[in-house]
Write a protein that holds these residues in place. Sequence first.
Motif, PDB file in Angstrom:
ATOM      1  N   ILE A   7      59.143  65.830  97.131  1.00 44.72           N
ATOM      2  CA  ILE A   7      57.870  66.152  96.654  1.00 44.72           C
ATOM      3  C   ILE A   7      58.217  67.982  95.667  1.00 44.72           C
ATOM      4  CG2 ILE A   7      55.436  67.544  96.569  1.00 44.72           C
ATOM      5  CD1 ILE A   7      55.210  66.128  99.495  1.00 44.72           C
ATOM      6  N   ALA A   8      59.204  67.458  94.565  1.00 44.20           N
ATOM      7  CA  ALA A   8      59.396  68.854  93.582  1.00 44.20           C
ATOM      8  C   ALA A   8      58.318  69.640  92.175  1.00 44.20           C
ATOM      9  CB  ALA A   8      60.501  67.933  93.291  1.00 44.20           C
ATOM     10  N   ALA A   9      58.157  70.756  91.852  1.00 39.07           N
ATOM     11  CA  ALA A   9      57.138  71.026  91.249  1.00 39.07           C
ATOM     12  C   ALA A   9      57.628  70.821  90.178  1.00 39.07           C
ATOM     13  CB  ALA A   9      57.101  72.370  91.811  1.00 39.07           C
ATOM     14  N   THR A 198      50.966  57.890 104.525  1.00 41.05           N
ATOM     15  CA  THR A 198      50.542  59.094 103.443  1.00 41.05           C
ATOM     16  C   THR A 198      51.248  60.560 103.250  1.00 41.05           C
ATOM     17  OG1 THR A 198      48.397  57.387 104.177  1.00 41.05           O
ATOM     18  CG2 THR A 198      48.328  59.864 102.792  1.00 41.05           C
ATOM     19  N   LEU A 199      51.719  60.866 101.907  1.00 43.03           N
ATOM     20  CA  LEU A 199      52.260  61.715 101.899  1.00 43.03           C
ATOM     21  C   LEU A 199      50.750  63.147 101.747  1.00 43.03           C
ATOM     22  CD1 LEU A 199      55.117  60.929  99.977  1.00 43.03           C
ATOM     23  CD2 LEU A 199      55.179  61.729 102.839  1.00 43.03           C
ATOM     24  N   ASP A 200      51.276  64.326 102.222  1.00 35.57           N
ATOM     25  CA  ASP A 200      50.367  65.584 101.725  1.00 35.57           C
ATOM     26  C   ASP A 200      51.124  66.059 100.205  1.00 35.57           C
ATOM     27  OD1 ASP A 200      48.579  67.533 100.613  1.00 35.57           O
ATOM     28  OD2 ASP A 200      48.581  68.206 102.830  1.00 35.57           O
ATOM     29  N   PRO A 201      50.495  65.885  98.858  1.00 39.10           N
ATOM     30  CA  PRO A 201      51.665  66.477  97.908  1.00 39.10           C
ATOM     31  C   PRO A 201      51.524  67.704  97.715  1.00 39.10           C
ATOM     32  CG  PRO A 201      50.299  64.254  96.988  1.00 39.10           C
ATOM     33  CD  PRO A 201      49.871  64.920  97.791  1.00 39.10           C
ATOM     34  N   GLY A 202      49.742  68.335  98.079  1.00 36.51           N
ATOM     35  CA  GLY A 202      49.853  69.583  96.950  1.00 36.51           C
ATOM     36  C   GLY A 202      47.607  69.360  97.277  1.00 36.51           C
ATOM     37  N   PRO A 203      47.014  70.119  96.847  1.00 41.02           N
ATOM     38  CA  PRO A 203      45.365  70.304  96.823  1.00 41.02           C
ATOM     39  C   PRO A 203      45.196  69.319  95.516  1.00 41.02           C
ATOM     40  CG  PRO A 203      45.745  72.520  97.696  1.00 41.02           C
ATOM     41  CD  PRO A 203      47.589  71.640  97.043  1.00 41.02           C
ATOM     42  N   GLY A 204      44.290  68.388  96.064  1.00 43.02           N
ATOM     43  CA  GLY A 204      44.011  67.667  95.023  1.00 43.02           C
ATOM     44  C   GLY A 204      44.249  66.642  94.172  1.00 43.02           C
ATOM     45  N   ALA A 205      45.616  66.347  95.322  1.00 45.78           N
ATOM     46  CA  ALA A 205      46.880  64.733  95.494  1.00 45.78           C
ATOM     47  C   ALA A 205      46.456  63.834  96.107  1.00 45.78           C
ATOM     48  CB  ALA A 205      48.082  65.828  94.389  1.00 45.78           C
ATOM     49  N   CYS A 206      47.638  62.946  96.160  1.00 41.41           N
ATOM     50  CA  CYS A 206      47.498  61.775  96.785  1.00 41.41           C
ATOM     51  C   CYS A 206      48.618  61.180  97.120  1.00 41.41           C
ATOM     52  CB  CYS A 206      46.417  61.258  97.212  1.00 41.41           C
ATOM     53  SG  CYS A 206      45.881  60.200  95.831  1.00 41.41           S
ATOM     54  N   ALA A 207      49.342  60.571  97.566  1.00 35.21           N
ATOM     55  CA  ALA A 207      50.597  59.856  97.613  1.00 35.21           C
ATOM     56  C   ALA A 207      50.870  59.387  98.982  1.00 35.21           C
ATOM     57  CB  ALA A 207      51.592  60.918  97.383  1.00 35.21           C
ATOM     58  N   THR A 208      51.891  58.325  98.658  1.00 34.98           N
ATOM     59  CA  THR A 208      52.000  56.949  99.351  1.00 34.98           C
ATOM     60  C   THR A 208      53.312  56.722  99.083  1.00 34.98           C
ATOM     61  OG1 THR A 208      49.778  56.421  99.645  1.00 34.98           O
ATOM     62  CG2 THR A 208      51.924  54.853 100.928  1.00 34.98           C
ATOM     63  N   VAL A 209      54.435  56.323 100.159  1.00 37.73           N
ATOM     64  CA  VAL A 209      56.122  56.165 100.569  1.00 37.73           C
ATOM     65  C   VAL A 209      55.444  54.425 100.852  1.00 37.73           C
ATOM     66  CG1 VAL A 209      56.119  57.226 102.720  1.00 37.73           C
ATOM     67  CG2 VAL A 209      57.817  56.444 101.300  1.00 37.73           C
ATOM     68  N   ALA A 210      56.724  53.630 100.299  1.00 36.08           N
ATOM     69  CA  ALA A 210      56.229  52.536 100.757  1.00 36.08           C
ATOM     70  C   ALA A 210      57.714  52.307 101.232  1.00 36.08           C
ATOM     71  CB  ALA A 210      55.599  51.463 100.757  1.00 36.08           C
ATOM     72  N   VAL A 211      58.184  51.619 102.671  1.00 33.60           N
ATOM     73  CA  VAL A 211      59.628  51.284 102.267  1.00 33.60           C
ATOM     74  C   VAL A 211      59.185  49.841 102.864  1.00 33.60           C
ATOM     75  CG1 VAL A 211      61.877  51.486 103.466  1.00 33.60           C
ATOM     76  CG2 VAL A 211      60.347  53.273 103.170  1.00 33.60           C
ATOM     77  N   THR A 212      60.817  48.661 102.464  1.00 32.07           N
ATOM     78  CA  THR A 212      60.475  47.206 103.133  1.00 32.07           C
ATOM     79  C   THR A 212      61.777  47.559 104.153  1.00 32.07           C
ATOM     80  OG1 THR A 212      62.336  46.756 101.786  1.00 32.07           O
ATOM     81  CG2 THR A 212      60.701  46.174 100.856  1.00 32.07           C
ATOM     82  N   ALA A 213      61.084  48.033 105.519  1.00 33.93           N
ATOM     83  CA  ALA A 213      61.245  47.581 106.860  1.00 33.93           C
ATOM     84  C   ALA A 213      60.354  48.427 107.601  1.00 33.93           C
ATOM     85  CB  ALA A 213      63.032  48.094 106.618  1.00 33.93           C
ATOM     86  N   ALA A 214      61.067  47.736 109.315  1.00 25.16           N
ATOM     87  CA  ALA A 214      59.931  47.965 109.839  1.00 25.16           C
ATOM     88  C   ALA A 214      60.543  49.469 110.293  1.00 25.16           C
ATOM     89  CB  ALA A 214      59.663  47.240 110.748  1.00 25.16           C
ATOM     90  N   GLY A 215      59.313  50.676 111.598  1.00 28.55           N
ATOM     91  CA  GLY A 215      59.868  51.133 111.690  1.00 28.55           C
ATOM     92  C   GLY A 215      60.854  52.586 111.145  1.00 28.55           C
ATOM     93  N   VAL A 216      60.620  52.859 110.058  1.00 30.86           N
ATOM     94  CA  VAL A 216      61.290  53.669 109.755  1.00 30.86           C
ATOM     95  C   VAL A 216      60.820  55.355 109.561  1.00 30.86           C
ATOM     96  CG1 VAL A 216      62.282  54.578 106.535  1.00 30.86           C
ATOM     97  CG2 VAL A 216      61.602  51.997 107.792  1.00 30.86           C
ATOM     98  N   ALA A 217      61.836  56.024 109.242  1.00 28.85           N
ATOM     99  CA  ALA A 217      61.159  57.166 109.569  1.00 28.85           C
ATOM    100  C   ALA A 217      61.326  58.324 108.529  1.00 28.85           C
ATOM    101  CB  ALA A 217      62.388  58.655 110.834  1.00 28.85           C
ATOM    102  N   ILE A 218      60.119  58.840 108.225  1.00 25.83           N
ATOM    103  CA  ILE A 218      59.987  59.420 106.854  1.00 25.83           C
ATOM    104  C   ILE A 218      60.217  60.619 106.783  1.00 25.83           C
ATOM    105  CG2 ILE A 218      58.188  59.665 105.002  1.00 25.83           C
ATOM    106  CD1 ILE A 218      59.424  56.910 105.638  1.00 25.83           C
ATOM    107  N   ARG A 219      61.180  61.477 106.184  1.00 22.20           N
ATOM    108  CA  ARG A 219      61.902  63.225 106.271  1.00 22.20           C
ATOM    109  C   ARG A 219      61.539  63.627 104.592  1.00 22.20           C
ATOM    110  NH1 ARG A 219      67.856  63.586 107.771  1.00 22.20           N
ATOM    111  NH2 ARG A 219      68.356  62.434 106.125  1.00 22.20           N
ATOM    112  N   ARG A 220      59.918  64.266 104.547  1.00 21.55           N
ATOM    113  CA  ARG A 220      59.177  64.973 103.900  1.00 21.55           C
ATOM    114  C   ARG A 220      60.322  66.250 103.742  1.00 21.55           C
ATOM    115  NH1 ARG A 220      55.657  68.419 103.025  1.00 21.55           N
ATOM    116  NH2 ARG A 220      54.573  68.595 101.221  1.00 21.55           N
ATOM    117  N   GLN A 221      60.405  66.402 102.267  1.00 19.25           N
ATOM    118  CA  GLN A 221      60.646  67.995 101.713  1.00 19.25           C
ATOM    119  C   GLN A 221      59.781  68.276 100.261  1.00 19.25           C
ATOM    120  OE1 GLN A 221      65.042  67.937 101.149  1.00 19.25           O
ATOM    121  NE2 GLN A 221      65.303  65.954 102.058  1.00 19.25           N
ATOM    122  N   SER A 222      59.869  69.679  99.992  1.00 21.00           N
ATOM    123  CA  SER A 222      59.160  70.196  99.424  1.00 21.00           C
ATOM    124  C   SER A 222      60.566  70.805  98.283  1.00 21.00           C
ATOM    125  CB  SER A 222      57.906  71.082  99.151  1.00 21.00           C
ATOM    126  OG  SER A 222      57.290  69.699  99.995  1.00 21.00           O
TER     127      SER A 222
END
Length: 234
Positions: A7-9, A198-222
Amino acid sequence: MIADVVIAALALDPGRIAHCAALLSAEETARADRFLREADRTRFIASHAALRVVVGRECGLPPERLRFATESTGRPVLAEPAGTDLDINLSHSGDIALIGLVRGARIGVDVEIRRPLPDALRIARSHFAPDETAALEALPPSWREAAFFGLWTRKEAVVKALGAGLSQPLAGFSVTVPPEPARMLRITGGTAQWTLATLDPGPGACATVAVTAAGVAIRRQSRSATWADKFDAK
């Protein structure tokens, strides 16, 4: 399997925007110049520079060395370095960019700034699957607007992962509706193996990541605006 989402400003000062603009290819610069509003132009420049910085660090290359191509639906793909199994995706809304990376699968990301939307149910009935619309209708009225935008990002992230563009009908698959955790319920054709988050990109916003594989670990960075201060491959 791990998927990275950055998530980049995008609220950058003129000096940082000029720094970003120097990274872009001639084709990207031409696309930026077609925007009539300065705000749209600078967000395009910043978001595409952020994509270059994030992907460049993943590949160990200076961001200006990367070359991108597009699929027939307009989805970006990495053309240089060639032969990599790295899949990428980009979304931006307001002053937020979302960049997704995964190896060995396809990834889609979507971010939306929430805004007043009194006709959310009408839009849902016209575009979403009947079970999704019914789930929205069953929510308390005060929850529906936020749930609609959360659902929208789930749908868009799936479509972007598929790379089908407008040829993928939104009613052709169903996902859970917020506040339920993100999950694929059914899809016609294609892979049945999905990871949605579901990701939390900050106040007043919403976000989702979708990957075409099961059991994927999502690593979030800002990344705050300082990401545009120094560009290197580290």
